[in-house]
Each structure stands twice: as structure tokens, then as C-alpha cells.
Design a protein around this motif. Structure first.
Motif, PDB file in Angstrom:
ATOM      1  N   ILE A 115       4.517  10.362  -3.196  1.00  0.00           N
ATOM      2  CA  ILE A 115       4.940   9.433  -2.141  1.00  0.00           C
ATOM      3  C   ILE A 115       4.956   8.005  -2.680  1.00  0.00           C
ATOM      4  O   ILE A 115       5.915   7.258  -2.478  1.00  0.00           O
ATOM      5  N   ASN A 116       3.890   7.621  -3.360  1.00  0.00           N
ATOM      6  CA  ASN A 116       3.824   6.258  -3.890  1.00  0.00           C
ATOM      7  C   ASN A 116       4.887   6.013  -4.957  1.00  0.00           C
ATOM      8  O   ASN A 116       5.438   4.916  -5.046  1.00  0.00           O
ATOM      9  N   LEU A 117       5.196   7.027  -5.757  1.00  0.00           N
ATOM     10  CA  LEU A 117       6.274   6.875  -6.743  1.00  0.00           C
ATOM     11  C   LEU A 117       7.621   6.654  -6.045  1.00  0.00           C
ATOM     12  O   LEU A 117       8.408   5.798  -6.470  1.00  0.00           O
ATOM     13  N   LEU A 118       7.877   7.422  -4.995  1.00  0.00           N
ATOM     14  CA  LEU A 118       9.138   7.261  -4.258  1.00  0.00           C
ATOM     15  C   LEU A 118       9.225   5.875  -3.616  1.00  0.00           C
ATOM     16  O   LEU A 118      10.283   5.245  -3.633  1.00  0.00           O
ATOM     17  N   LEU A 119       8.118   5.417  -3.069  1.00  0.00           N
ATOM     18  CA  LEU A 119       8.111   4.071  -2.476  1.00  0.00           C
ATOM     19  C   LEU A 119       8.281   3.001  -3.544  1.00  0.00           C
ATOM     20  O   LEU A 119       8.974   2.003  -3.327  1.00  0.00           O
ATOM     21  N   LEU A 120       7.646   3.202  -4.682  1.00  0.00           N
ATOM     22  CA  LEU A 120       7.733   2.237  -5.772  1.00  0.00           C
ATOM     23  C   LEU A 120       9.175   2.056  -6.224  1.00  0.00           C
ATOM     24  O   LEU A 120       9.610   0.944  -6.521  1.00  0.00           O
ATOM     25  N   LYS A 121       9.943   3.157  -6.253  1.00  0.00           N
ATOM     26  CA  LYS A 121      11.358   3.075  -6.624  1.00  0.00           C
ATOM     27  C   LYS A 121      12.144   2.209  -5.650  1.00  0.00           C
ATOM     28  O   LYS A 121      13.155   1.635  -6.015  1.00  0.00           O
ATOM     29  N   LYS A 122      11.673   2.136  -4.406  1.00  0.00           N
ATOM     30  CA  LYS A 122      12.322   1.292  -3.400  1.00  0.00           C
ATOM     31  C   LYS A 122      11.743  -0.122  -3.381  1.00  0.00           C
ATOM     32  O   LYS A 122      12.126  -0.933  -2.557  1.00  0.00           O
ATOM     33  N   GLY A 123      10.774  -0.379  -4.256  1.00  0.00           N
ATOM     34  CA  GLY A 123      10.159  -1.698  -4.283  1.00  0.00           C
ATOM     35  C   GLY A 123       9.096  -1.869  -3.215  1.00  0.00           C
ATOM     36  O   GLY A 123       8.752  -2.985  -2.840  1.00  0.00           O
ATOM     37  N   GLN A 124       8.568  -0.756  -2.703  1.00  0.00           N
ATOM     38  CA  GLN A 124       7.540  -0.807  -1.672  1.00  0.00           C
ATOM     39  C   GLN A 124       6.303  -0.075  -2.165  1.00  0.00           C
ATOM     40  O   GLN A 124       6.351   0.670  -3.135  1.00  0.00           O
ATOM     41  N   VAL A 125       5.217  -0.281  -1.463  1.00  0.00           N
ATOM     42  CA  VAL A 125       3.981   0.387  -1.829  1.00  0.00           C
ATOM     43  C   VAL A 125       3.089   0.464  -0.591  1.00  0.00           C
ATOM     44  O   VAL A 125       3.132  -0.402   0.268  1.00  0.00           O
ATOM     45  N   ILE A 126       2.319   1.569  -0.508  1.00  0.00           N
ATOM     46  CA  ILE A 126       1.276   1.635   0.518  1.00  0.00           C
ATOM     47  C   ILE A 126       0.119   0.855  -0.063  1.00  0.00           C
ATOM     48  O   ILE A 126      -0.477   1.255  -1.062  1.00  0.00           O
ATOM     49  N   ASP A 127      -0.167  -0.295   0.527  1.00  0.00           N
ATOM     50  CA  ASP A 127      -1.122  -1.231  -0.050  1.00  0.00           C
ATOM     51  C   ASP A 127      -2.544  -0.911   0.409  1.00  0.00           C
ATOM     52  O   ASP A 127      -2.964  -1.311   1.483  1.00  0.00           O
ATOM     53  N   GLY A 128      -3.261  -0.183  -0.408  1.00  0.00           N
ATOM     54  CA  GLY A 128      -4.656   0.120  -0.119  1.00  0.00           C
ATOM     55  C   GLY A 128      -4.833   1.326   0.785  1.00  0.00           C
ATOM     56  O   GLY A 128      -3.881   1.873   1.326  1.00  0.00           O
ATOM     57  N   ALA A 129      -6.077   1.703   0.952  1.00  0.00           N
ATOM     58  CA  ALA A 129      -6.399   2.859   1.782  1.00  0.00           C
ATOM     59  C   ALA A 129      -6.266   2.497   3.256  1.00  0.00           C
ATOM     60  O   ALA A 129      -6.636   1.412   3.680  1.00  0.00           O
ATOM     61  N   MET A 130      -5.729   3.430   4.007  1.00  0.00           N
ATOM     62  CA  MET A 130      -5.599   3.264   5.451  1.00  0.00           C
ATOM     63  C   MET A 130      -6.879   3.801   6.108  1.00  0.00           C
ATOM     64  O   MET A 130      -7.646   4.534   5.490  1.00  0.00           O
ATOM     65  N   TRP A 131      -7.092   3.472   7.368  1.00  0.00           N
ATOM     66  CA  TRP A 131      -8.323   3.866   8.058  1.00  0.00           C
ATOM     67  C   TRP A 131      -8.532   5.376   8.048  1.00  0.00           C
ATOM     68  O   TRP A 131      -9.646   5.848   7.864  1.00  0.00           O
ATOM     69  N   PHE A 132      -7.453   6.154   8.202  1.00  0.00           N
ATOM     70  CA  PHE A 132      -7.610   7.607   8.237  1.00  0.00           C
ATOM     71  C   PHE A 132      -7.980   8.157   6.859  1.00  0.00           C
ATOM     72  O   PHE A 132      -8.681   9.151   6.746  1.00  0.00           O
ATOM     73  N   GLY A 133      -7.532   7.491   5.813  1.00  0.00           N
ATOM     74  CA  GLY A 133      -7.936   7.875   4.461  1.00  0.00           C
ATOM     75  C   GLY A 133      -9.402   7.561   4.221  1.00  0.00           C
ATOM     76  O   GLY A 133     -10.125   8.344   3.595  1.00  0.00           O
ATOM     77  N   LYS A 134      -9.856   6.411   4.736  1.00  0.00           N
ATOM     78  CA  LYS A 134     -11.267   6.036   4.583  1.00  0.00           C
ATOM     79  C   LYS A 134     -12.168   7.005   5.341  1.00  0.00           C
ATOM     80  O   LYS A 134     -13.225   7.404   4.839  1.00  0.00           O
ATOM     81  N   ILE A 135     -11.751   7.384   6.540  1.00  0.00           N
ATOM     82  CA  ILE A 135     -12.542   8.351   7.317  1.00  0.00           C
ATOM     83  C   ILE A 135     -12.592   9.691   6.577  1.00  0.00           C
ATOM     84  O   ILE A 135     -13.657  10.314   6.481  1.00  0.00           O
ATOM     85  N   GLY A 136     -11.459  10.124   6.031  1.00  0.00           N
ATOM     86  CA  GLY A 136     -11.436  11.361   5.262  1.00  0.00           C
ATOM     87  C   GLY A 136     -12.387  11.313   4.077  1.00  0.00           C
ATOM     88  O   GLY A 136     -13.082  12.300   3.778  1.00  0.00           O
ATOM     89  N   THR A 137     -12.454  10.172   3.419  1.00  0.00           N
ATOM     90  CA  THR A 137     -13.357  10.010   2.277  1.00  0.00           C
ATOM     91  C   THR A 137     -14.816  10.037   2.723  1.00  0.00           C
ATOM     92  O   THR A 137     -15.658  10.691   2.096  1.00  0.00           O
ATOM     93  N   ILE A 138     -15.122   9.349   3.814  1.00  0.00           N
ATOM     94  CA  ILE A 138     -16.501   9.331   4.330  1.00  0.00           C
ATOM     95  C   ILE A 138     -16.943  10.740   4.722  1.00  0.00           C
ATOM     96  O   ILE A 138     -18.045  11.182   4.373  1.00  0.00           O
ATOM     97  N   VAL A 139     -16.077  11.459   5.436  1.00  0.00           N
ATOM     98  CA  VAL A 139     -16.405  12.833   5.839  1.00  0.00           C
ATOM     99  C   VAL A 139     -16.601  13.706   4.600  1.00  0.00           C
ATOM    100  O   VAL A 139     -17.538  14.506   4.532  1.00  0.00           O
TER     101      VAL A 139
END
Length: 189
Positions: A115-139
Motif C-alpha cells: 500500500i505504501n509503495l503504491l501511495l509513494l508512486k503517487k507522491g503520497q504517504v500514510i504519515d505515521g501510525a494511525m490510532w487503530f494501528g497503535k491499538i493493534g500494537t498495544i493489544v
């Protein structure tokens, strides 16, 4: 989107803590694999706990003291993923069913990489972890900590911990897919 890693970023405290977390991985793996009693598992759990605490502290320091860097945005998640893979992999020794969780985790992370590679090709990026990713990591860390410290856990509780972790991993993947599709629909930058 021209990001550069600055020389001074290598020695920022949050980045040093990320390096430390990577260095803890072989110590955790070794201590878990040689653990023969509760004290041995307590040592492995302590190392895992220390890794989790330094993960939280590096983020707090980075934000509070304006030490966020492009290098940190790269190495912090790498340290997280390496630690998580190591934990799930060594737990397979006690509980072979953990292999399913490891496969799910690897699938999720590989999907996010694409996903990040596809976004990078468009000049975009998911900047940092989102809240749901942080919760997944904590769990993930909480459930795995219980498994590390409890080598003879009841099979029902084992399944509850694995399924809980899997649910939050899948929820994070769905959340990131939603963000990806919204960003991907935007015109090229």
C-alpha cells in the motif's frame, strides 16, 4: 515529498531508543528459548516489557521535545515489526497454533508495505501510525506478554489471546486499507 535523513538525527534520543529495541530482540529470543521455569519466563517477559516501554517513551520524547525525524519515522516501525515477528515466532515453540497469528501478522505488514509503495508512486504517504494501528500494537504486546510470562496457560485463554490479537490486527489492516483507498482516490500530487 523530498525527505532526507540528517546526520544529527542518528543520535537523537528517540532513535537511540529504537536501536536499543532492535538490540533487545536477540536477548529476548535467547532468554525465552532457554527459559525452563517461571523465573526464566519472567526474564523474557521483562525484556519484552522493557522493549514496549522504550517504544512508548521514544514517541513521547520525539513529540514533546520536537525530535521527530524522517529517520525515526523509518526505524521506529522497523523496530516494532522486528520485535513483533520475533515474539510471535518464538511463541510457536510452546504453541504451534501461533503460526497462524504469525502468518496473519506477516500478511498484514506485507499488505501495508505494498500500500505504501503504491501511495509513494503517487507522491503520497500514510504519515505515521494511525490510532487503530497503535491499538493493534498495544493489544499485541499485552496478549503476547501474557503468553511469554505464562508458559503453561490454559488452552481456552490461549485461544482468547490469539483471537483477540488477530481481531485487532485485522481491524488495523481494514483501517489502513480505508485510509489507503481515500488517499489513492485523490488526484496525483
Amino acid at each position: 515529498m523530498n525527505k532526507k535523513i540528517k546526520k544529527q538525527d542518528w543520535l537523537k534520543i528517540p532513535n537511540l531508543l529504537s536501536y536499543f529495541r532492535v538490540l533487545l530482540i536477540p536477548f529476548f529470543v535467547h532468554s525465552y528459548l532457554i527459559a525452563q521455569d517461571w523465573n526464566g519466563h519472567l526474564i523474557a517477559a521483562g525484556i519484552l516489557f522493557l522493549s514496549g516501554v522504550t517504544d512508548a517513551i521514544d514517541g513521547i520524547i520525539a513529540r514533546r521535545f520536537n525530535q521527530i525525524s524522517d529517520l525515526g519515522k523509518l526505524i521506529d516501525p522497523v523496530a516494532d515489526k522486528l520485535t513483533q515477528v520475533a515474539v510471535a515466532a518464538v511463541l510457536i515453540v510452546n504453541w504451534p497454533i501461533m503460526a497462524y497469528l504469525l502468518v496473519l501478522f506477516i500478511f498484514k505488514e506485507f499488505s501495508l508495505f505494498i500500500i505504501n509503495l503504491l501511495l509513494l508512486k503517487k507522491g503520497q504517504v500514510i504519515d505515521g501510525a494511525m490510532w487503530f494501528g497503535k491499538i493493534g500494537t498495544i493489544v499485541f504486546y499485552c496478549c503476547m506478554f501474557i503468553l511469554v510470562i505464562s508458559p503453561s496457560i490454559d488452552s481456552t485463554l490461549l485461544m482468547v489471546l490469539i483471537l483477540t490479537t488477530a481481531f485487532f490486527q485485522l481491524a488495523a489492516l481494514v483501517g489502513y486499507l480505508s485510509v489507503f483507498f481515500n488517499l489513492y482516490k485523490e488526484p496525483n500530487v
